[in-house]
Design a protein around this motif. Sequence first.
Motif, PDB file in Angstrom:
ATOM      1  N   LEU A 213       0.806  -1.218   0.000  1.00 39.71           N
ATOM      2  CA  LEU A 213       0.000   0.000   0.000  1.00 39.71           C
ATOM      3  C   LEU A 213       0.839   1.269   0.000  1.00 39.71           C
ATOM      4  CD1 LEU A 213      -3.003  -0.933   2.296  1.00 39.71           C
ATOM      5  CD2 LEU A 213      -2.925  -0.768  -0.186  1.00 39.71           C
ATOM      6  N   GLY A 214       2.133   1.156   0.048  1.00 41.44           N
ATOM      7  CA  GLY A 214       2.977   2.329  -0.056  1.00 41.44           C
ATOM      8  C   GLY A 214       3.277   2.642  -1.509  1.00 41.44           C
ATOM      9  N   TRP A 215       2.237   2.531  -2.348  1.00 43.65           N
ATOM     10  CA  TRP A 215       2.428   2.766  -3.778  1.00 43.65           C
ATOM     11  C   TRP A 215       2.959   4.157  -4.036  1.00 43.65           C
ATOM     12  CZ3 TRP A 215      -3.123   1.476  -3.066  1.00 43.65           C
ATOM     13  CH2 TRP A 215      -3.331   0.107  -3.071  1.00 43.65           C
ATOM     14  N   LEU A 216       3.481   4.296  -5.216  1.00 43.76           N
ATOM     15  CA  LEU A 216       3.900   5.612  -5.669  1.00 43.76           C
ATOM     16  C   LEU A 216       2.665   6.498  -5.829  1.00 43.76           C
ATOM     17  CD1 LEU A 216       6.270   4.462  -8.566  1.00 43.76           C
ATOM     18  CD2 LEU A 216       6.968   5.370  -6.358  1.00 43.76           C
ATOM     19  N   PRO A 217       2.827   7.797  -5.664  1.00 43.29           N
ATOM     20  CA  PRO A 217       1.694   8.682  -5.967  1.00 43.29           C
ATOM     21  C   PRO A 217       1.279   8.466  -7.416  1.00 43.29           C
ATOM     22  CG  PRO A 217       3.485   9.900  -4.920  1.00 43.29           C
ATOM     23  CD  PRO A 217       3.994   8.507  -5.197  1.00 43.29           C
ATOM     24  N   LYS A 218      -0.001   8.681  -7.695  1.00 48.65           N
ATOM     25  CA  LYS A 218      -0.508   8.425  -9.051  1.00 48.65           C
ATOM     26  C   LYS A 218       0.291   9.169 -10.111  1.00 48.65           C
ATOM     27  CE  LYS A 218      -5.115   7.622  -7.615  1.00 48.65           C
ATOM     28  NZ  LYS A 218      -6.335   8.310  -7.384  1.00 48.65           N
ATOM     29  N   ASP A 219       0.839  10.339  -9.760  1.00 49.25           N
ATOM     30  CA  ASP A 219       1.625  11.108 -10.728  1.00 49.25           C
ATOM     31  C   ASP A 219       2.885  10.364 -11.143  1.00 49.25           C
ATOM     32  OD1 ASP A 219      -0.265  13.056 -10.391  1.00 49.25           O
ATOM     33  OD2 ASP A 219       0.974  14.311  -9.083  1.00 49.25           O
TER      34      ASP A 219
ATOM     35  N   LEU B 252       3.114   7.009 -11.344  1.00 49.61           N
ATOM     36  CA  LEU B 252       2.785   5.745 -12.000  1.00 49.61           C
ATOM     37  C   LEU B 252       2.705   5.936 -13.507  1.00 49.61           C
ATOM     38  CD1 LEU B 252      -0.125   4.459  -9.715  1.00 49.61           C
ATOM     39  CD2 LEU B 252       2.195   3.570  -9.811  1.00 49.61           C
ATOM     40  N   PRO B 253       2.965   4.868 -14.250  1.00 52.52           N
ATOM     41  CA  PRO B 253       2.699   4.957 -15.691  1.00 52.52           C
ATOM     42  C   PRO B 253       1.219   5.314 -15.902  1.00 52.52           C
ATOM     43  CG  PRO B 253       3.877   2.929 -15.156  1.00 52.52           C
ATOM     44  CD  PRO B 253       3.493   3.576 -13.855  1.00 52.52           C
ATOM     45  N   PRO B 254       0.885   6.049 -16.948  1.00 57.47           N
ATOM     46  CA  PRO B 254      -0.492   6.524 -17.140  1.00 57.47           C
ATOM     47  C   PRO B 254      -1.556   5.421 -17.076  1.00 57.47           C
ATOM     48  CG  PRO B 254       0.966   7.512 -18.760  1.00 57.47           C
ATOM     49  CD  PRO B 254       1.790   6.516 -17.993  1.00 57.47           C
ATOM     50  N   GLU B 255      -1.259   4.270 -17.654  1.00 61.23           N
ATOM     51  CA  GLU B 255      -2.234   3.178 -17.651  1.00 61.23           C
ATOM     52  C   GLU B 255      -2.489   2.676 -16.221  1.00 61.23           C
ATOM     53  OE1 GLU B 255      -1.287  -0.618 -19.701  1.00 61.23           O
ATOM     54  OE2 GLU B 255      -3.003  -0.066 -20.960  1.00 61.23           O
ATOM     55  N   GLU B 256      -1.424   2.515 -15.435  1.00 61.67           N
ATOM     56  CA  GLU B 256      -1.573   2.062 -14.045  1.00 61.67           C
ATOM     57  C   GLU B 256      -2.280   3.112 -13.193  1.00 61.67           C
ATOM     58  OE1 GLU B 256       1.763   0.357 -12.024  1.00 61.67           O
ATOM     59  OE2 GLU B 256       2.382  -0.772 -13.793  1.00 61.67           O
ATOM     60  N   ALA B 257      -2.006   4.373 -13.437  1.00 64.43           N
ATOM     61  CA  ALA B 257      -2.688   5.446 -12.703  1.00 64.43           C
ATOM     62  C   ALA B 257      -4.186   5.400 -12.997  1.00 64.43           C
ATOM     63  CB  ALA B 257      -2.105   6.803 -13.081  1.00 64.43           C
ATOM     64  N   ALA B 258      -4.540   5.149 -14.249  1.00 68.77           N
ATOM     65  CA  ALA B 258      -5.956   5.054 -14.628  1.00 68.77           C
ATOM     66  C   ALA B 258      -6.602   3.840 -13.958  1.00 68.77           C
ATOM     67  CB  ALA B 258      -6.102   4.970 -16.143  1.00 68.77           C
TER      68      ALA B 258
END
Length: 171
Positions: free
Chosen positions: A67-73, A75-81
């Motif tokens: 759960l300590g993922w990277l901020p959505k910014d 992440l690659p665009p597809e993973e952020a979506a």
Amino acid sequence: MAIGITNIRVIKRILRFAKMIQPVLEDYEPDVLKIAITSITLFSWSHDQPEQAPPLGFLRSKTADSLGWLPKDDLPPEEAAWTSLLEAYGYTWTDDLDLVLMDGVCAGYFDPERVKNAAQRVHERVVATKADGSFEDAWRRYHDSFDNNQDEVLDEIRQSFLKNVKYIVSG
């Protein structure tokens, strides 16, 4: 939130899986079945329409300890979506029950013993969450009122404590 499944074959497969899992989970809290069907829906969509849904590998990697993922910014665009879609859908992470259900969706059937073993832990988590809420509600009645009802409040706190002690103390 709906995730936008429009393929009738996928929808029918989800319904078939839901009917299949319901008797396996009938002895658990009703919320366990709701959680399972939510996951089955997502996994079926991912399995049957991989070009439109988050990949099963991505879902499998969303464990509670990650759960300590990277901020959505970051992440690659597809993973952020996909992450945004999953958040809107109410899917936070993949637990042991999810992994068992994912395997069942891929295989076309569920192993009842594996499902029950994993569902037991979810059931305990649901019961503990409800117990904690019940105990807090009893205390809230004390804190949020100026009524002269101390005997009723104490009785409610006592009853809630006795009913839920194993969940309150271990939490």
